[in-house]
Design a protein around this motif. Sequence first.
Motif, PDB file in Angstrom:
ATOM      1  N   VAL A 193       0.860  -1.189   0.000  1.00 42.03           N
ATOM      2  CA  VAL A 193       0.000   0.000   0.000  1.00 42.03           C
ATOM      3  C   VAL A 193       0.886   1.225   0.000  1.00 42.03           C
ATOM      4  O   VAL A 193       1.853   1.308   0.758  1.00 42.03           O
ATOM      5  CB  VAL A 193      -0.925   0.020   1.240  1.00 42.03           C
ATOM      6  N   GLY A 194       0.563   2.177  -0.871  1.00 47.24           N
ATOM      7  CA  GLY A 194       1.360   3.396  -0.928  1.00 47.24           C
ATOM      8  C   GLY A 194       0.578   4.528  -1.567  1.00 47.24           C
ATOM      9  O   GLY A 194      -0.588   4.383  -1.934  1.00 47.24           O
ATOM     10  N   PRO A 195       1.214   5.695  -1.722  1.00 50.35           N
ATOM     11  CA  PRO A 195       0.546   6.872  -2.269  1.00 50.35           C
ATOM     12  C   PRO A 195       0.381   6.809  -3.783  1.00 50.35           C
ATOM     13  O   PRO A 195       1.049   7.511  -4.535  1.00 50.35           O
ATOM     14  CB  PRO A 195       1.472   8.018  -1.843  1.00 50.35           C
ATOM     15  N   VAL A 196      -0.526   5.950  -4.224  1.00 51.70           N
ATOM     16  CA  VAL A 196      -0.817   5.773  -5.646  1.00 51.70           C
ATOM     17  C   VAL A 196      -2.313   5.990  -5.846  1.00 51.70           C
ATOM     18  O   VAL A 196      -3.117   5.469  -5.077  1.00 51.70           O
ATOM     19  CB  VAL A 196      -0.411   4.361  -6.116  1.00 51.70           C
ATOM     20  N   HIS A 197      -2.702   6.761  -6.858  1.00 57.41           N
ATOM     21  CA  HIS A 197      -4.110   7.130  -7.094  1.00 57.41           C
ATOM     22  C   HIS A 197      -4.691   7.887  -5.903  1.00 57.41           C
ATOM     23  O   HIS A 197      -5.905   7.888  -5.688  1.00 57.41           O
ATOM     24  CB  HIS A 197      -4.970   5.893  -7.367  1.00 57.41           C
ATOM     25  N   ILE A 198      -3.836   8.574  -5.133  1.00 62.19           N
ATOM     26  CA  ILE A 198      -4.343   9.207  -3.911  1.00 62.19           C
ATOM     27  C   ILE A 198      -5.219  10.407  -4.202  1.00 62.19           C
ATOM     28  O   ILE A 198      -5.977  10.838  -3.331  1.00 62.19           O
ATOM     29  CB  ILE A 198      -3.188   9.615  -2.977  1.00 62.19           C
TER      30      ILE A 198
END
Length: 483
Positions: A193-198
């Motif tokens: 999980v990470g800052p993608v499509h945030i």
Amino acid sequence: MPESGPESAPRPLWTAAEVAAAVNGVLGGDDAPINGLTYNSREIAPGDLFLALHGARDGHEFAAAAFAAGAAAALVDRPIPGGTTVTVDDTLRGLERLGVAARDRAPHVKRGAVTGSVGKTSVTQAIKAGLDLAGPAHASIKSYNNHIGVPLTLARMPVETQRAVFEIGMNAPGEIAPLSRFVAPHAACVTTVGPVHIEAFADGEAGVAREKASIFDGLVPGGTAVANGDVAFSGVLCDRAKAVGARLVVFGADPGCDARLLDFRPDPEGATVSAELFGRPLEYRLAQSGAHWGLNSLCVLLMLDALDVPLETGLQALAGFQPLAGRGQTRNVAVPGGAFTLIDESYNANPLSMTAGFRTLGARPAPGRRVVVLTDMLELGDQSRALHEGLAGPIEAAGLDLVHAAGPEMRWLYDALPASRQGLWRETAAELAAEAAMLVGPGDIVMVKGSNGSKASLVAQALADLQSAEGAPSSSGAPRATR
């Protein structure tokens, strides 16, 4: 008894009549065997079912071309001349019903599902490599992971399949759970999980974590949830798995993990991993050298275990699984005066995968410089500037020598770098690609990475095209890049 043996015809994927029955449609014309499905009339092979979907263009406009190319039938929602048709009220809903029918007619198939901010496609294909060794298998192709790609992959699943794995992605809230319910997986994983499509989530990464965790909502009763225990929001993943009654297994570096990473040692041919799997010590080889493949490989092994694939088979698959196009493929490019190593990571990028790529590059021995060529990371919303500037720290920590960049967002990173690391910056990837010979020299290791939409692949291809011919200009003699 039906005939069998080498002279009998293979069973078609569907017949037009079977499709009509599965989708509650009306068959128009003769029944016909169907060997494949596509919504792209340019990809039609003889015997395919053409799906006349509605998108930027109405697929019905291309039905005539599909029939001319050999389509056996077309799934339509209005009368179309030229061949056999199956008419439904809505072609996308019809595709969904066909996907569910393909799943339900093969209840023996063990199904897996994969999501995550990073690594979905590579992990899916690595799982598929293990499934292939264990028997007839099926999987998503390319990145067919959305509201069209998931039911299409299901509908393409032959009834003889024993195991299958499906990639599930998202661009906005509420997309993953319905797709997981289509698949009804026996095992599902979240790679990370990470800052993608945030930009699509008001609470940023926390919202992404909840959306990724919703893949567990589609699990069959008693199914296995495979969660990354090393991410900040691992609790969100584990809580969702427990809430749906799943069997939870966790991979990570902590002692409590079911699959625990102890050491990752990259080398020019791949890497050696030391780990524990359900308390059993393991040491195995990977054909991948990216640092993120330590945890990825444990995720793959847990998924294969849940899909009843023996450990030895999984390890064999990992040892032979090569990087996918644009996702870590490596080649030596000969230029006058020597050669440089090109690592093509141009398919996609986000802060997590960028940092992992920098770590991997920094760990590789290089007779020359360690160079990165970066294009914009997209879909980061109002955090884009901070996340681009924030790459300067991981670049320094990895000890990289030179950064070339393209795009308005990457300008934020470029300006945050010390002058000693600043190479070229250009407004577009195409402009940077035109100066490929200025970017590298003999002995360098260069990694190209960026979001697909920012065209990093143009730079990767331009660098690959520097392959030396007699009389070709030498990048080693070119002036060093300027700002």
